[in-house]
Design a protein around this motif. Structure first.
Motif, mmCIF file in Angstrom:
data_model
loop_
_atom_site.group_PDB
_atom_site.id
_atom_site.type_symbol
_atom_site.label_atom_id
_atom_site.label_comp_id
_atom_site.label_asym_id
_atom_site.label_seq_id
_atom_site.Cartn_x
_atom_site.Cartn_y
_atom_site.Cartn_z
ATOM 1 N N ARG A 337 0.813 -1.218 0.000
ATOM 2 C CA ARG A 337 0.000 0.000 0.000
ATOM 3 C C ARG A 337 0.848 1.269 0.000
ATOM 4 O O ARG A 337 0.352 2.359 -0.283
ATOM 5 C CB ARG A 337 -0.922 0.019 1.228
ATOM 6 C CG ARG A 337 -2.127 -0.886 1.121
ATOM 7 C CD ARG A 337 -3.128 -0.394 0.110
ATOM 8 N NE ARG A 337 -3.670 0.929 0.439
ATOM 9 C CZ ARG A 337 -4.319 1.702 -0.416
ATOM 10 N NH1 ARG A 337 -4.483 1.305 -1.664
ATOM 11 N NH2 ARG A 337 -4.784 2.870 -0.041
ATOM 12 N N THR A 338 2.150 1.157 0.319
ATOM 13 C CA THR A 338 3.014 2.336 0.346
ATOM 14 C C THR A 338 3.603 2.671 -1.027
ATOM 15 O O THR A 338 4.246 3.704 -1.186
ATOM 16 C CB THR A 338 4.171 2.131 1.342
ATOM 17 O OG1 THR A 338 5.015 1.063 0.878
ATOM 18 C CG2 THR A 338 3.643 1.782 2.734
ATOM 19 N N ALA A 339 3.398 1.793 -2.004
ATOM 20 C CA ALA A 339 3.935 2.040 -3.351
ATOM 21 C C ALA A 339 3.255 3.257 -3.980
ATOM 22 O O ALA A 339 2.081 3.545 -3.711
ATOM 23 C CB ALA A 339 3.738 0.811 -4.230
ATOM 24 N N ALA A 340 3.983 3.961 -4.834
ATOM 25 C CA ALA A 340 3.446 5.173 -5.458
ATOM 26 C C ALA A 340 2.210 4.887 -6.286
ATOM 27 O O ALA A 340 1.321 5.742 -6.405
ATOM 28 C CB ALA A 340 4.527 5.822 -6.317
ATOM 29 N N TRP A 341 2.126 3.693 -6.880
ATOM 30 C CA TRP A 341 1.002 3.344 -7.752
ATOM 31 C C TRP A 341 -0.112 2.617 -7.008
ATOM 32 O O TRP A 341 -1.111 2.233 -7.608
ATOM 33 C CB TRP A 341 1.490 2.476 -8.909
ATOM 34 C CG TRP A 341 2.497 1.441 -8.502
ATOM 35 C CD1 TRP A 341 3.843 1.493 -8.696
ATOM 36 C CD2 TRP A 341 2.238 0.215 -7.801
ATOM 37 N NE1 TRP A 341 4.448 0.377 -8.171
ATOM 38 C CE2 TRP A 341 3.482 -0.426 -7.612
ATOM 39 C CE3 TRP A 341 1.087 -0.408 -7.313
ATOM 40 C CZ2 TRP A 341 3.614 -1.651 -6.956
ATOM 41 C CZ3 TRP A 341 1.205 -1.627 -6.654
ATOM 42 C CH2 TRP A 341 2.455 -2.231 -6.481
ATOM 43 N N ALA A 342 0.045 2.398 -5.703
ATOM 44 C CA ALA A 342 -0.941 1.635 -4.934
ATOM 45 C C ALA A 342 -2.337 2.235 -5.088
ATOM 46 O O ALA A 342 -2.522 3.448 -5.045
ATOM 47 C CB ALA A 342 -0.558 1.610 -3.459
ATOM 48 N N GLU A 349 -2.901 -5.878 -17.481
ATOM 49 C CA GLU A 349 -1.644 -5.585 -18.155
ATOM 50 C C GLU A 349 -0.707 -4.755 -17.279
ATOM 51 O O GLU A 349 0.521 -4.896 -17.355
ATOM 52 C CB GLU A 349 -1.913 -4.842 -19.472
ATOM 53 C CG GLU A 349 -2.564 -5.691 -20.547
ATOM 54 C CD GLU A 349 -4.090 -5.810 -20.399
ATOM 55 O OE1 GLU A 349 -4.711 -6.393 -21.292
ATOM 56 O OE2 GLU A 349 -4.641 -5.316 -19.383
ATOM 57 N N ALA A 350 -1.282 -3.889 -16.446
ATOM 58 C CA ALA A 350 -0.484 -2.989 -15.614
ATOM 59 C C ALA A 350 0.145 -3.672 -14.402
ATOM 60 O O ALA A 350 0.864 -3.036 -13.636
ATOM 61 C CB ALA A 350 -1.352 -1.814 -15.142
ATOM 62 N N LEU A 351 -0.090 -4.969 -14.222
ATOM 63 C CA LEU A 351 0.542 -5.689 -13.116
ATOM 64 C C LEU A 351 2.023 -5.921 -13.380
ATOM 65 O O LEU A 351 2.808 -6.101 -12.448
ATOM 66 C CB LEU A 351 -0.156 -7.041 -12.895
ATOM 67 C CG LEU A 351 -1.604 -6.986 -12.394
ATOM 68 C CD1 LEU A 351 -2.205 -8.385 -12.361
ATOM 69 C CD2 LEU A 351 -1.667 -6.340 -11.004
ATOM 70 N N GLY A 352 2.425 -5.912 -14.646
ATOM 71 C CA GLY A 352 3.827 -6.096 -14.997
ATOM 72 C C GLY A 352 4.683 -4.980 -14.441
ATOM 73 O O GLY A 352 4.349 -3.802 -14.563
ATOM 74 N N GLY A 353 5.804 -5.337 -13.820
ATOM 75 C CA GLY A 353 6.678 -4.351 -13.205
ATOM 76 C C GLY A 353 6.197 -3.910 -11.842
ATOM 77 O O GLY A 353 6.869 -3.124 -11.168
ATOM 78 N N ARG A 354 5.053 -4.437 -11.406
ATOM 79 C CA ARG A 354 4.489 -4.074 -10.110
ATOM 80 C C ARG A 354 4.292 -5.318 -9.255
ATOM 81 O O ARG A 354 4.925 -5.477 -8.212
ATOM 82 C CB ARG A 354 3.178 -3.314 -10.319
ATOM 83 C CG ARG A 354 3.444 -1.931 -10.914
ATOM 84 C CD ARG A 354 2.236 -1.269 -11.519
ATOM 85 N NE ARG A 354 2.585 0.047 -12.037
ATOM 86 C CZ ARG A 354 1.885 0.706 -12.930
ATOM 87 N NH1 ARG A 354 0.794 0.192 -13.443
ATOM 88 N NH2 ARG A 354 2.276 1.898 -13.339
ATOM 89 N N TRP A 355 3.417 -6.207 -9.710
ATOM 90 C CA TRP A 355 3.270 -7.474 -8.996
ATOM 91 C C TRP A 355 4.533 -8.314 -9.183
ATOM 92 O O TRP A 355 4.966 -9.029 -8.296
ATOM 93 C CB TRP A 355 2.051 -8.232 -9.532
ATOM 94 C CG TRP A 355 1.637 -9.390 -8.670
ATOM 95 C CD1 TRP A 355 2.285 -10.575 -8.510
ATOM 96 C CD2 TRP A 355 0.474 -9.461 -7.843
ATOM 97 N NE1 TRP A 355 1.610 -11.391 -7.645
ATOM 98 C CE2 TRP A 355 0.480 -10.724 -7.214
ATOM 99 C CE3 TRP A 355 -0.580 -8.586 -7.582
ATOM 100 C CZ2 TRP A 355 -0.522 -11.139 -6.339
ATOM 101 C CZ3 TRP A 355 -1.577 -8.995 -6.713
ATOM 102 C CH2 TRP A 355 -1.552 -10.251 -6.102
#
Length: 376
Positions: A337-342, A349-355
């Motif tokens: 939850r502390t991530a900038a994109w949280a 598709e946007a899970l790549g580079g994040r999850w």
């Protein structure tokens, strides 16, 4: 290694030839990247310091830029019949030969380099660490002209795309086109700085065909169809049993259960696991513990029951989508939850580079699993 005057002369002649037909080329968008290559000695200009960024790139110039950019060492056993010791690029050609895809006995240093050749050579020079793409179909799934890619360049070009080192445009790769030196500067800046960890790519940097598969919403696949899909892929009994909980919590959370079930299939190999996460951990999504620094078994969360594991999967996705959680929440949720994109991730598709660090991660869930599930 550096024979500066010869380099300047070669660049001047070829630059003037190229710029004669490219005087209207606007390279202001790459000004900082051009300066980066100049300041780091990756690209040498003429006697006036002009890099002629509007010009094309020869193989000899490519060799110099990649050798300087990635500190490649000269290999005296890697010689070419047409590269004599008095040529300015003699050492550069020897250093880059092992990075070339199926190199010939001749180098043809003055030949103009195509986009596909540069991308393929760039992948090897940057030491990606693997020779086959994570998704072998990434080009055909996203670019209308993938069929025109030269066979020997297909794998390294696929790697270049999925690493976001090399981009397409409007659903086209244009592999046989030439590169402007301004574009080369931009590519080298992206790769070198990303390897240093100072430039972070996201899925938007892939340049693939745009698709947006919503995570939130009602199920588009029935529970029975999902179970049939799982059985058709020889899924483990525990994975088939977990399907009921995915459809239960999909309705309670307002998330599409088939999306998370497809992700679970990717993370667990249809419930067969085989990696650091063990079946008895009931961890269907590869969720790590808070503060994990490795990829050992103890670096991953353990849930008491299969149902708790599925609910934990949905709760963790809430950190990405911004939805409210249900029941007890694992510690890793709070870290995410502390991530900038949280709370802002809306599509798979946007899970790549994040999850997952793999930028193509979300696309692989869609193309390799979810699209197949729809058939059932």
């Amino acid at each position: 290694m550096k024979k500066t005057l010869a380099v300047i002369a070669a660049f001047t002649i070829l630059s003037l030839q190229a710029s004669a037909c490219a005087t209207d080329y606007d390279y202001s968008w790459a000004e900082s990247e051009i300066n980066y290559c100049r300041d780091n000695g990756i690209m040498t200009g003429d006697e006036h310091g002009n890099l002629h960024p509007e010009g094309t790139l020869t193989r000899a110039q490519m060799a110099k830029m990649l050798v300087e950019g990635f500190d490649l060492e000269y290999d005296r056993s890697a010689s070419f019949s047409d590269v004599s010791a008095d040529l300015w690029y003699y050492d550069y050609a020897g250093a880059i030969k092992n990075c070339m895809t199926e190199p010939d006995t001749v180098f043809n240093g003055d030949e103009i380099v195509t986009r596909e050749e540069f991308a393929a050579t760039l992948v090897k020079a940057s030491r990606v660490g693997y020779t086959n793409p994570l998704n072998p179909k990434i080009l055909e799934q996203n670019f209308a002209d993938s069929g025109s890619v030269t066979k020997k360049y297909y794998n390294p070009l696929s790697i270049a795309v999925e690493k976001a080192y090399f981009r397409g445009s409007d659903g086209y790769l244009r592999p046989k086109d030439t590169l402007r030196r301004a574009e080369v500067c931009a590519l080298l800046y992206r790769v070198i700085e990303s390897k240093k960890g100072t430039l972070i790519f996201t899925w938007e940097d892939l340049g693939v065909k745009e698709s947006y598969t919503p995570i939130l919403g009602e199920a588009q696949v029935s529970l029975d169809s999902a179970i049939a899909w799982a059985k058709a892929h020889d899924a483990a009994d525990l994975f088939i049993d977990a399907a009921q909980y995915y459809w239960k919590y999909g309705e309670e959370f307002g998330m599409r259960p088939e999306v998370l079930y497809a992700q679970a299939a990717k993370e667990t190999g249809f419930g067969k696991y085989g990696g650091a996460v063990l079946p008895e951990m009931n961890n269907f999504a590869g969720i790590k513990v808070r503060g994990a620094t490795g990829d050992r078994t103890e670096d991953h969360e353990t849930f008491a029951t299969r149902e708790d594991g599925v609910r934990g999967h949905f709760n963790h996705m809430c950190a990405y989508t911004g939805l409210a959680t249900i029941g007890e929440v694992h510690e890793r949720y709070y870290a995410t939850r502390t991530a900038a994109w949280a709370g802002s991730v809306e599509n798979v598709e946007a899970l790549g580079g994040r999850w997952c660090p793999n930028l193509y991660y979300g696309y692989s869930i869609v193309h390799d699993l979810l699209e197949n599930m729809y058939k059932y």
